[in-house]
Design an enzyme around this catalytic site. Sequence first.
Site, PDB file in Angstrom:
ATOM      1  N   ASP A  31       0.866  -1.187   0.000  1.00 37.91           N
ATOM      2  CA  ASP A  31       0.000   0.000   0.000  1.00 37.91           C
ATOM      3  C   ASP A  31       0.900   1.233   0.000  1.00 37.91           C
ATOM      4  OD1 ASP A  31      -3.251   0.174   1.187  1.00 37.91           O
ATOM      5  OD2 ASP A  31      -2.096   1.978   0.775  1.00 37.91           O
ATOM      6  N   THR A  35      -4.484   6.646   0.694  1.00 38.76           N
ATOM      7  CA  THR A  35      -5.728   6.594   1.479  1.00 38.76           C
ATOM      8  C   THR A  35      -5.755   5.383   2.424  1.00 38.76           C
ATOM      9  OG1 THR A  35      -6.872   5.477  -0.350  1.00 38.76           O
ATOM     10  CG2 THR A  35      -7.163   7.855  -0.175  1.00 38.76           C
ATOM     11  N   LEU A  72      -6.326  -4.658  -5.432  1.00 42.45           N
ATOM     12  CA  LEU A  72      -7.377  -3.760  -4.940  1.00 42.45           C
ATOM     13  C   LEU A  72      -6.931  -2.300  -4.910  1.00 42.45           C
ATOM     14  CD1 LEU A  72      -8.690  -5.691  -1.758  1.00 42.45           C
ATOM     15  CD2 LEU A  72      -9.209  -6.141  -4.129  1.00 42.45           C
ATOM     16  N   LYS A  90      -3.357   6.763 -13.048  1.00 40.13           N
ATOM     17  CA  LYS A  90      -2.088   6.021 -13.151  1.00 40.13           C
ATOM     18  C   LYS A  90      -2.217   4.630 -12.542  1.00 40.13           C
ATOM     19  CE  LYS A  90       1.804   9.197 -13.129  1.00 40.13           C
ATOM     20  NZ  LYS A  90       2.733   9.911 -12.249  1.00 40.13           N
ATOM     21  N   THR A  91      -2.852   4.554 -11.383  1.00 39.73           N
ATOM     22  CA  THR A  91      -2.954   3.261 -10.695  1.00 39.73           C
ATOM     23  C   THR A  91      -3.802   2.281 -11.491  1.00 39.73           C
ATOM     24  OG1 THR A  91      -2.668   4.401  -8.626  1.00 39.73           O
ATOM     25  CG2 THR A  91      -3.517   2.171  -8.484  1.00 39.73           C
ATOM     26  N   TYR A 144     -11.816   8.193 -12.221  1.00 44.06           N
ATOM     27  CA  TYR A 144     -12.038   6.905 -11.549  1.00 44.06           C
ATOM     28  C   TYR A 144     -12.707   5.913 -12.497  1.00 44.06           C
ATOM     29  CZ  TYR A 144     -13.575   3.642  -7.900  1.00 44.06           C
ATOM     30  OH  TYR A 144     -13.790   2.523  -7.127  1.00 44.06           O
ATOM     31  N   TYR A 158      -4.877  -9.197 -21.348  1.00 47.20           N
ATOM     32  CA  TYR A 158      -3.845 -10.127 -20.862  1.00 47.20           C
ATOM     33  C   TYR A 158      -4.393 -11.550 -20.804  1.00 47.20           C
ATOM     34  CZ  TYR A 158      -0.038  -6.934 -19.762  1.00 47.20           C
ATOM     35  OH  TYR A 158       1.005  -6.059 -19.858  1.00 47.20           O
ATOM     36  N   THR A 174     -19.758  -0.548  -0.494  1.00 53.96           N
ATOM     37  CA  THR A 174     -19.428  -1.478   0.583  1.00 53.96           C
ATOM     38  C   THR A 174     -19.196  -0.673   1.860  1.00 53.96           C
ATOM     39  OG1 THR A 174     -18.391  -2.901  -1.068  1.00 53.96           O
ATOM     40  CG2 THR A 174     -17.815  -3.346   1.212  1.00 53.96           C
TER      41      THR A 174
END
Length: 309
Positions: A31, A35, A72, A90-91, A144, A158, A174
Amino acid sequence: MRVLVTGGAGFIGTNLVRRLLSEGHYVICVDNLITGKKENIEDLLDKENFVFFEQDINEPTDYGDVDWIFHLASIGSVYHYLNHPVETLKTGGIGTINMLEYAKEKNARILFSSTSEVYGDPEVHPQNEDYRGNVSSIGPRSCYDESKRYAEALMMAYHRKYNVDTRIARIFNTYGPYMDPDDRRVLPNFISQGLKGEPMTIYGDGSQTRSYCYVDDTVEGLMRLMETDYHLPVNIGNPEEYTILETAEIVCEVMGIEKNFVFMPLPEDDPMRRRPDITRAKEILGWEPGVKFRDGLKETIKWFQKRLQ
Ligand code: UDP
């Protein structure tokens, strides 16, 4: 199993890591703590079958051999991704490519946490996995939504091109323990406001809807998906749908406090309705949520009380 969890110090990640450890797996938790919170996993740091790396998955790294990857890592709360739009994109892109390359190299199975936001402001209700969505590529939420859609495309590419063993979970709203009380999402806001005796902030007239899944149910769905040989997206969410006004009323009822609401402007591009069709999850995973909203709320409120003390 040796299991890598990206975003492992975040809300769902922390719950998943604990579940994996309880089943005896070796967990590598990564991580960058944008956040995610170190305190979520602090008590796990001295465990033998757990290791934590404070790292950004956008930088390629090597964690040794792994069997499973739960990918995640992502900024999930609207408030935070609006403040970090480029990191969010980017993530979803570079981070997901790095994880897929890693899975390819190690011959590992990889599950990606996608989102109900791939459906945007839906014209189909409830949303099933075949619905292609109503998403703006240039609106404020696009950083997002499009990062997750792009990441889904990467997963499929892939899988088709390199036969990587992929899974895609489309996770709906959630809630539960280890949610950041300050992350500005609707339930953390209402619960924190209720605990502090502040008015609950209802955006718009509160007629927009959401469907909330307790995190233990979500984690169970993710585990089952990982263990099932299925590569197309699967909705993981609770189909019980509430308006935001009803949500605030239920939170007050469960907390045993008087209703105290303040109405504020509706954010741009806020989806008006959201509810998962979970037929596919029922058929393929034999999964459906079991925790009732009021019961899950009680647990969440207890946890928030502890965290806020
Ligand atoms: N919302 C609200 N008050 C708040 C926070 C959120 O009325 O203090 C509304 C928000 O406008 C949206 C819904 O609650 O319609 C869910 O917002 P959240 O940020 O939790 O997640 P989203 O589902 O939009 O990603």
